[in-house]
Scaffold this active site. Structure first.
Site, PDB file in Angstrom:
ATOM      1  CG  ASP A 169      44.055 -62.396  -1.658  1.00 31.28           C
ATOM      2  OD1 ASP A 169      44.207 -62.416  -2.912  1.00 31.28           O
ATOM      3  OD2 ASP A 169      43.656 -61.395  -1.036  1.00 31.28           O
ATOM      4  CD  GLU A 170      40.528 -61.421   1.893  1.00 37.04           C
ATOM      5  OE1 GLU A 170      40.169 -61.186   3.056  1.00 37.04           O
ATOM      6  OE2 GLU A 170      40.624 -60.521   1.025  1.00 37.04           O
ATOM      7  CB  VAL A 171      39.354 -67.836  -3.623  1.00 38.78           C
ATOM      8  CG1 VAL A 171      38.445 -68.281  -4.761  1.00 38.78           C
ATOM      9  CG2 VAL A 171      40.586 -67.115  -4.157  1.00 38.78           C
TER      10      VAL A 171
END
Lengths: 551, 551
Positions: free
Chosen positions: B341-343
């Site tokens: 996530d949230e890369v």
């Protein structure tokens, strides 16, 4: 009673000092050093990570390993003590939480394989003033040493419990070596409390606490060497306790499940005793008692005047006698708290039969208040209890109070000086610093509050029994009580246990903060929901991600 | 896998119904009644105070006493199960917390003296989809009855654990009689979970939780019949876990004391298994991994680009392989969470050697993100793990993901419908309702959140494995984690366990609230710091004095 020093250490001390030549030179330290705050402050080996600070201690610079199968050798007249044996097992579980799971390598020889505890007395009666002093030695066992690897000596089993707590704080799990280590050995500690009364009050009327939660509070108190749980059982909001002589009283409980049986209360007392903690019960009269009338409406002057209790009826005092007689069988502590605070007598005057009774007895309502408090004191005294009263009773009619009365300060500073000047004993709980529900009091204001402030004369100082932090429960319940209590209760606990000189100079602030942060994390490690130390308001959550040791 | 119904009850059920003539007529109830809220709502006998609601149950109107020396008769192929025996002892301690202390009168004959547990299988392997169904009968033992006083039948030991929890909730201490009573007997309960995945995630990177605290969380999960602890062990802030193959990784821990040894993690898994709870570990890559570089700075693209992990180095994937290989020995659960996530890949492009590598491999940064996630999936798959990823991986390159991938929803509603339409399995954690750190979500929004929302097709519905409430720890630590988790995690737990029809109609709201308040107080009685249900913001203290059952 003054603490008697344990004997064996006393005799051995010169010898220990001479053999200490075989150890690295101990560093004398009655004070911890001031440290600059940094991320790595806990790696500073000069910081003594004990809470509360022992009265006297020396340490060296060896690191010792501790055997997860640490054995206990218990001797002295108290050598059969179940209290000490159970405590040893509890502390063993705490100390070896991690390392007992690590498969032991058969070749490892631990430096500390045995704990010797010598208890001089087999008297296990717990009371105020019981001897809590102890000596603790932790050193490497080698041919130069005639005594064991870790030794606690105490006059009473309760001193031994305090020594076990200190030992448990010296034992730290090293995640690298996967072993419990004692750093800075050898340790020689001679310790005893500064004050004999080190209390925490818990209010189970504004919110009910299940017995498991009260036990959690008691267990955590023992980590900070507090020794009195002041159980404010009943108040105007609810009456949770069973009273066999007046069984309708607990109709005043919030619900049929928010109650304490006699057996529950006995278990609380017994659980506390195993940890060296006295339980002082409170029945607050004549105010703060509205809930009594739920079961016995006759205790109310009238349906519209439900507080204070009806002074005009014998029944009122019969009920008080009945409650106290029942509680005498539960609470062996020599003090009993009779409240007496915040009594608004207005509606006595507006209730015809009470007004008439006061007139018949030639009393003002203020006289009535005094009459009621003194009559309650007589009941407690007749049961061989020393009465404790909140300071209003002293503030209003000091010369009438039974001279045995213990004055419990709360309204502000300066009360204990007045009380001890008149020969009364006093407990310090100045609400500005020691009421835990005051969330805007930072740790250092709690820490630097001084029970002897304004009292110069040594004989008067001796009348200050100690102090108590108060956990009122208007906005505290099971969900938040532990983080409201901790860590500030620990700040007060060190004030009450440790030497004034070692804890009072402003330059101790940083080292005290470091140690308190460490102790808060120790509470967390033991499963206690202690809150961050440096939050702006007590019990608030942490403001962001980070280490426990830096919040 | 579909639950197989226990056999004995199935065979006996017609007979039980016929002998039920000797009992008061059972009241069939697949739904609890709506009740007008009142002070005394808990005295309403029509309210079933179970949480979560069983799938099917009938009850009568008898009250039975339960023997504090309740004995266990364990039979079936699983009759030697240590898991069940230990659980019985735990529940006995919970049920008889009070009454075991009351001196027993020798003449008392209790209605329930024995608990029979029949476990069909001796297979104690815990996995997702293990049979958690059980049947529970609690009735008076008399000449008309051929089966015992209290009987649990289950196909697996884990079904037996769920039955024990239900039994413990039926057993209520009566303070008047000082006896544990079962009201509204006889009870016939046939129960099984609606979803096989009922999770709670715990983030031990933003704050470290000592193992005792994780155990407290696990224990409380079992009370709500949750069955997966999703352990978000590592994140950018800290790396607390020991990795034997790369021992410098836990240099990324906050301190030398905020760490988990391999043995700690194994103990967590073992402790959870004893309570029928799986532990799903997460290693979140390539973002949320900055802390890895504290021990191995080579994992950072550069000192100024410390996240995502350096995609260009084999070393990065060697370390991931090493971490996962080590964790495979700790975590037997078939799912492994790989984050994803949230890369934010911006600084890959601004780091020359990484940019070059991407160019050499003809990749955009977005391609690089996909490459990294898929390569991590391969590592997990090679270790016989089914990969779980946060929804961004599915949102970004659904057709590239391994088809076994479990999509973990979090950003908002509507993701599971899309995922299952493409044949992926899905876990529902819509942050608007099931992120516990969102403190402004009231209990009923958590409660009415529906994992199958927007999914009509039965075969697609079966791909929704269940859901998970997430406890992110930016502002949660040991001091406040339990009251942030509870009671809202319980609201989700009932959604995941109980029938949709029984829990979804708006007119259930009042009875659900009453039962949830009751369950919150049950957690409190068991020592869990669950917060008031109706506070405006989660985990806030109560606003004033009052009963636990009315807050």
């Amino acid at each position: 009673m003054p603490s008697k020093r344990p004997t064996l250490f006393f005799l051995l001390f010169p010898f220990l000092l001479s053999i200490s030549l075989s150890f690295p030179t101990p560093v004398n330290s009655s004070r911890t050093l001031s440290l600059h705050k940094s991320k790595l402050h806990f790696d500073d080996q000069s910081l003594t990570l004990l809470w509360p600070l022992p009265a006297q201690y020396t340490f060296g610079n060896h690191t010792l390993t501790v055997d997860p199968n640490l054995s206990l050798v218990l001797s002295g007249n108290g050598g059969a003590s179940g209290i000490v044996k159970e405590a040893f097992q509890r502390y063993k579980d705490l100390i070896f939480k991690h390392s007992s799971k690590v498969p032991s390598t058969s070749r490892v020889v631990y430096d500390i394989q045995k704990l010797s505890i010598i208890v001089q007395s087999d008297n296990e009666e717990l009371q105020l003033g019981v001897d809590e002093s102890y000596s603790l030695l932790v050193g490497k066992n080698d041919e130069h040493s005639i005594i064991g690897e870790a030794t606690i000596e105490a006059n009473s089993v309760y001193g031994a419990l305090r020594g076990l707590e200190t030992l448990s704080q010296l034992c730290v799990f090293d995640y690298g070596a996967k072993t419990v280590l004692v750093s800075k050995a050898p340790w020689f500690i001679q310790d005893k409390p500064r004050f004999e009364y080190r209390g925490l009050s818990l209010d189970t009327s504004r919110h009910y606490y299940p017995i498991d939660v009260i036990k959690q509070v008691i267990e955590s108190m023992s980590y900070a060497k507090l020794n009195v749980l002041h159980w404010h059982i009943i108040d105007e909001e609810s009456f949770p306790l069973e009273v066999p002589r007046y069984p309708k009283l607990w109709k005043g409980a919030y619900s049929k499940w928010e109650r304490y049986t006699v057996e529950d209360a006995q278990e609380i007392v017994s659980y506390a005793k195993m940890r060296g903690i006295n339980v002082m019960a409170e029945v607050d009269v004549p105010g703060h008692a509205e809930s009594w009338g739920k079961g016995y409406p006759d205790l109310w002057p009238s349906p519209s005047c439900t507080e204070p209790l009806d002074i005009s009826k014998n029944f009122t005092f019969d009920v008080i006698s009945g409650i106290l007689a029942g509680m005498r069988e539960i609470f062996p502590f020599k003090f009993f708290h009779l409240g007496g605070d915040e009594v608004n007598t207005d509606c006595w005057n507006s209730t015809p039969h009470v007004k008439q009774w006061l007139q018949d007895h030639n009393m003002t309502v203020k006289d009535g208040y005094q009459y009621f408090v003194l009559k309650a004191q007589e009941i407690a005294l007749s049961l061989n209890w020393t009465p404790v009263n909140w300071e209003e009773t002293f503030n209003t009619f000091p010369s009438k109070l039974n001279p045995q009365t213990v004055v419990h300060n709360w309204l502000g500073p300066g009360v204990c000086p007045k009380a001890v000047a008149k020969g009364f004993r006093c407990i310090f709980s100045n609400q500005g610093v020691w009421y835990l529900d005051h969330l805007d009091v930072p740790w250092n204001e709690t820490y630097y509050a001084e029970p002897l402030e304004g009292i110069k004369d040594a004989s008067e100082q001796r009348l200050v029994l100690g102090g108590e932090v108060c956990m009122w429960s208007e906005t505290a319940d099971t969900s938040d009580v532990q983080q409201t209590i901790w860590p500030r209760a620990a700040a007060a606990a060190e004030r009450l246990w440790s030497d004034r000189e070692a804890t009072s100079a402003p330059d101790t602030k940083l080292s005290a903060l470091n140690r308190l942060e460490y102790f808060r994390c120790l509470l967390n490690r033991r499963g206690v929901a202690a809150a961050p130390v440096r939050n702006q308001y007590a019990r608030r959550p942490p403001v962001g991600p980070g280490s426990c040791y830096d919040q």
